[in-house]
Design an enzyme around this catalytic site. Structure first.
Site, PDB file in Angstrom:
ATOM      1  N   ASP A  30      89.740  38.584 -73.313  1.00  0.00           N
ATOM      2  CA  ASP A  30      89.500  38.205 -74.891  1.00  0.00           C
ATOM      3  C   ASP A  30      90.498  39.155 -75.697  1.00  0.00           C
ATOM      4  OD1 ASP A  30      86.727  36.919 -76.304  1.00  0.00           O
ATOM      5  OD2 ASP A  30      88.086  38.067 -77.572  1.00  0.00           O
ATOM      6  N   CYS A 278      75.656  24.590 -81.026  1.00  0.00           N
ATOM      7  CA  CYS A 278      75.708  23.582 -80.374  1.00  0.00           C
ATOM      8  C   CYS A 278      75.506  22.114 -80.909  1.00  0.00           C
ATOM      9  CB  CYS A 278      75.327  23.560 -78.958  1.00  0.00           C
ATOM     10  SG  CYS A 278      76.030  25.173 -78.040  1.00  0.00           S
TER      11      CYS A 278
HETATM   12  C1  UGA Z   1      72.098  23.369 -75.975  1.00  0.00           C
HETATM   13  C2  UGA Z   1      71.778  22.434 -74.674  1.00  0.00           C
HETATM   14  O1  UGA Z   1      70.312  22.698 -74.544  1.00  0.00           O
HETATM   15  C3  UGA Z   1      72.558  23.062 -73.678  1.00  0.00           C
HETATM   16  O2  UGA Z   1      72.415  22.185 -72.296  1.00  0.00           O
HETATM   17  C4  UGA Z   1      74.119  23.197 -73.886  1.00  0.00           C
HETATM   18  O3  UGA Z   1      74.826  23.729 -72.914  1.00  0.00           O
HETATM   19  C5  UGA Z   1      74.376  24.034 -75.324  1.00  0.00           C
HETATM   20  O4  UGA Z   1      73.560  23.307 -76.262  1.00  0.00           O
HETATM   21  C6  UGA Z   1      75.720  24.222 -75.552  1.00  0.00           C
HETATM   22  O5  UGA Z   1      76.427  22.939 -76.019  1.00  0.00           O
HETATM   23  O6  UGA Z   1      76.322  25.020 -75.510  1.00  0.00           O
HETATM   24  P1  UGA Z   1      70.925  25.501 -77.024  1.00  0.00           P
HETATM   25  O7  UGA Z   1      71.837  25.044 -78.339  1.00  0.00           O
HETATM   26  O8  UGA Z   1      71.435  26.997 -76.549  1.00  0.00           O
HETATM   27  O9  UGA Z   1      71.421  24.528 -75.991  1.00  0.00           O
HETATM   28  O10 UGA Z   1      69.588  25.423 -77.375  1.00  0.00           O
HETATM   29  P2  UGA Z   1      68.483  24.283 -77.160  1.00  0.00           P
HETATM   30  O11 UGA Z   1      67.526  24.999 -76.309  1.00  0.00           O
HETATM   31  O12 UGA Z   1      69.094  23.183 -76.554  1.00  0.00           O
HETATM   32  O13 UGA Z   1      67.866  24.411 -78.697  1.00  0.00           O
HETATM   33  C7  UGA Z   1      68.545  23.718 -79.618  1.00  0.00           C
HETATM   34  C8  UGA Z   1      67.978  23.605 -80.783  1.00  0.00           C
HETATM   35  O14 UGA Z   1      66.855  22.597 -80.687  1.00  0.00           O
HETATM   36  C9  UGA Z   1      67.020  24.901 -81.381  1.00  0.00           C
HETATM   37  O15 UGA Z   1      67.112  25.078 -82.492  1.00  0.00           O
HETATM   38  C10 UGA Z   1      65.644  24.476 -80.718  1.00  0.00           C
HETATM   39  O16 UGA Z   1      64.728  25.212 -81.512  1.00  0.00           O
HETATM   40  C11 UGA Z   1      65.733  23.042 -80.993  1.00  0.00           C
HETATM   41  N1  UGA Z   1      64.558  22.350 -80.492  1.00  0.00           N
HETATM   42  C12 UGA Z   1      64.683  22.111 -79.060  1.00  0.00           C
HETATM   43  C13 UGA Z   1      63.582  21.699 -81.157  1.00  0.00           C
HETATM   44  O17 UGA Z   1      63.375  21.888 -82.326  1.00  0.00           O
HETATM   45  N2  UGA Z   1      62.739  20.904 -80.178  1.00  0.00           N
HETATM   46  C14 UGA Z   1      62.772  20.587 -78.911  1.00  0.00           C
HETATM   47  O18 UGA Z   1      61.834  20.060 -78.450  1.00  0.00           O
HETATM   48  C15 UGA Z   1      63.802  21.659 -78.336  1.00  0.00           C
END
Ligand code: UGA
Length: 461
Positions: A30, A278
């Site tokens: 990095d 993401c």
């Molecule tokens: C997401 C994807 O789930 C990963 O597979 C992917 O690798 C990652 O993006 C990326 O592109 O790097 P992440 O952003 O860490 O992962 O988090 P998530 O668990 O997917 O949640 C994303 C958002 O959706 C959060 O704000 C969460 O609170 C919200 N969420 C999730 C909801 O509002 N309802 C749900 O049922 C699930």
């Protein structure tokens, strides 16, 4: 095998430590010297459960090192993962300048055969552009290169677990050699033949599917996956609004919907909307990709619009309850975009707080991990030492991130400290019955208890 991982951010660091744990020798690069200093001091620059220990163990075993000079890593490593940031531009399009810069530096120094793997989330056809770049700028006649795409599916907060137990590993390649190298790199994960650093008694041990495809398809799989998950969330949030309006219960609706295997139970939790580094960015970038290719991506535009309107929904519920917001003290539990991370990028909680501040509210907030990062983003509020302090004297308390810690609080103490015991549960994490028992006025998302719309009058005659 010697592997270089360029970028010690969230994806790069988990990839580097994970590959080292499975036996590879990894050099993580990095150009942020401060970050390298932190990593070389045995700490990690952000909060992610299990990662610090993983990094520590592999540094000690001399399988993982951190340096700032890409050229030194390229000289030693045949395989190079690009894990740098691809932030959104104003247009929604991904900014690929860091990817381009890395490619330029590789082409300036690399000799012999290299496999360059894009792991950063990039728009479809980036691999093609990289191939062209290396053909034009490769400075040495001995430089030969395969480009591959290997999208990551790591979730923040459970990234280490996701690395070791993925649902699938996707590789986009254009040569047998690239496919073989990638299979070799991931063999321990594919076969699940490593000493699991996450679980004592590892439950998920079935072989991991290895999906080999062309580069364009691999790139597209990543954007399509995130967009689909975002679509599920906006869908259930839309249904939650209807449940509230007509007197139904979104929890029950989601439960039964999810029992249909074709739909699946995950990502049907309604709330204040999705955030993070993401979904919002990838959705915008994918819409740009689709529209630039002449396709109708209005479905995904709507997913984004529904998500943005979640913030309006929260603010209007609070205004409806508090009547005049100006001068009123509002407590907030949770700032991170989701639990188990300190990441506040595009966090719905911060968007809600900004709107409340604009309405003149006095905001006091607490988050178990994200307060330092939030302070830099939203300075005009009081950051509290714990969840109780965030409730103290408040006329409304907003739970905006579903940290486990909030489920184990002394509710009698919370209630007693508030001027008005009003809780808005933006993640449906509490039980209405328990909250009522403790004397709270309880608002959640999509519960028919607060049906707004009366039944239409029956037609006479
Ligand atoms: C997401 C994807 O789930 C990963 O597979 C992917 O690798 C990652 O993006 C990326 O592109 O790097 P992440 O952003 O860490 O992962 O988090 P998530 O668990 O997917 O949640 C994303 C958002 O959706 C959060 O704000 C969460 O609170 C919200 N969420 C999730 C909801 O509002 N309802 C749900 O049922 C699930």
């Amino acid at each position: 095998m010697n592997i270089a991982v360029i970028g010690a951010g969230y994806v790069g660091l988990i990839t580097a430590a994970g590959l080292a744990e499975t036996g590879q020798r990894v050099i993580c690069v990095d150009d942020d010297l401060r970050k390298i200093e932190i990593l070389n001091s045995g700490a990690i620059p952000f909060y992610e459960p299990g990662l610090e220990e993983l990094v520590r163990r592999n540094r000690q075993a001399k399988r993982l090192e951190f340096i700032s000079k890409l050229e030194d890593a390229a000289a030693e490593c045949q395989v190079i993962f690009i894990c740098v940031g691809t932030p959104p531009q104003e247009s929604g399009e991904a900014d690929l300048s860091s990817v381009e810069l890395v490619a330029r530096r590789i082409s300036g120094c690399a000799r012999g055969y290299h496999l360059v793997i894009e792991k950063s989330t990039v728009p479809v056809q980036t691999g093609r552009r990289l191939q062209k770049h290396f053909a034009i700028y490769g400075s040495s006649s001995q430089f030969q290169c395969d480009v591959a795409s290997n999208p990551e599916f790591l979730r923040e907060g459970s990234g280490v677990e996701d690395f070791f137990h993925p649902d699938r590993i996707v590789v986009g390649v254009e040569s047998e050699k690239a496919a073989t190298l990638l299979k070799e790199i991931y063999q321990p994960v594919l076969e699940q033949t490593f000493a699991c650093p996450v679980h004592d008694d590892c439950g998920k041990r079935s072989r991991v599917p290895f999906v080999v495809t062309d580069i364009n398809s691999a790139e597209l799989i990543k954007h399509a996956s995130n967009s689909f998950l975002a679509m599920k969330i906006s869908f259930i949030n839309m249904i939650a609004d209807l449940c509230e309006a007509v007197g139904a219960n979104v929890g029950k609706v989601a439960e039964a919907l999810g029992m249909d295997e074709r739909i699946g139970a995950s990502f049907l939790r309604p709330g204040v909307g999705f955030g993070g580094s993401c979904f919002p960015k990838d959705l915008q970038a994918f819409v740009r990709v689709g529209e630039d290719a002449g396709c109708d991506f209005s479905l995904l535009r709507e997913v984004e619009r529904i998500n943005q309107r979640r913030i309006d929904m929260v603010v209007s519920k609070i205004k409806n309850e508090l009547w005049v917001v100006r001068g009123k003290r509002v407590g907030v539990w949770g700032l991170a975009f989701k639990p188990r991370t300190d990441d506040v990028r595009s966090a719905p909680a911060l968007a809600v707080i900004r709107r409340l501040l604009a309405e003149g509210a006095v905001v006091q907030a607490y988050d178990p991990q994200a307060m330092e990062k939030a302070k830099a983003e939203v300075p005009g509020i009081e950051y509290c030492a714990d969840a109780y302090a965030a409730a103290q004297g408040a006329e409304a308390l907003l739970a905006l991130t579903e940290w486990d810690e909030f489920l184990h609080l002394d509710l009698a103490r919370v209630r007693q400290s508030m001027v008005r015991p009003l809780i808005f549960d933006g993640r449906n994490m509490f039980s209405r019955a328990i909250m009522s028992e403790h004397g709270f006025e309880y608002l959640d998302i999509g519960s028919g208890g607060s049906a707004r719309k009366p039944l239409p009058d029956a037609k006479q005659g």
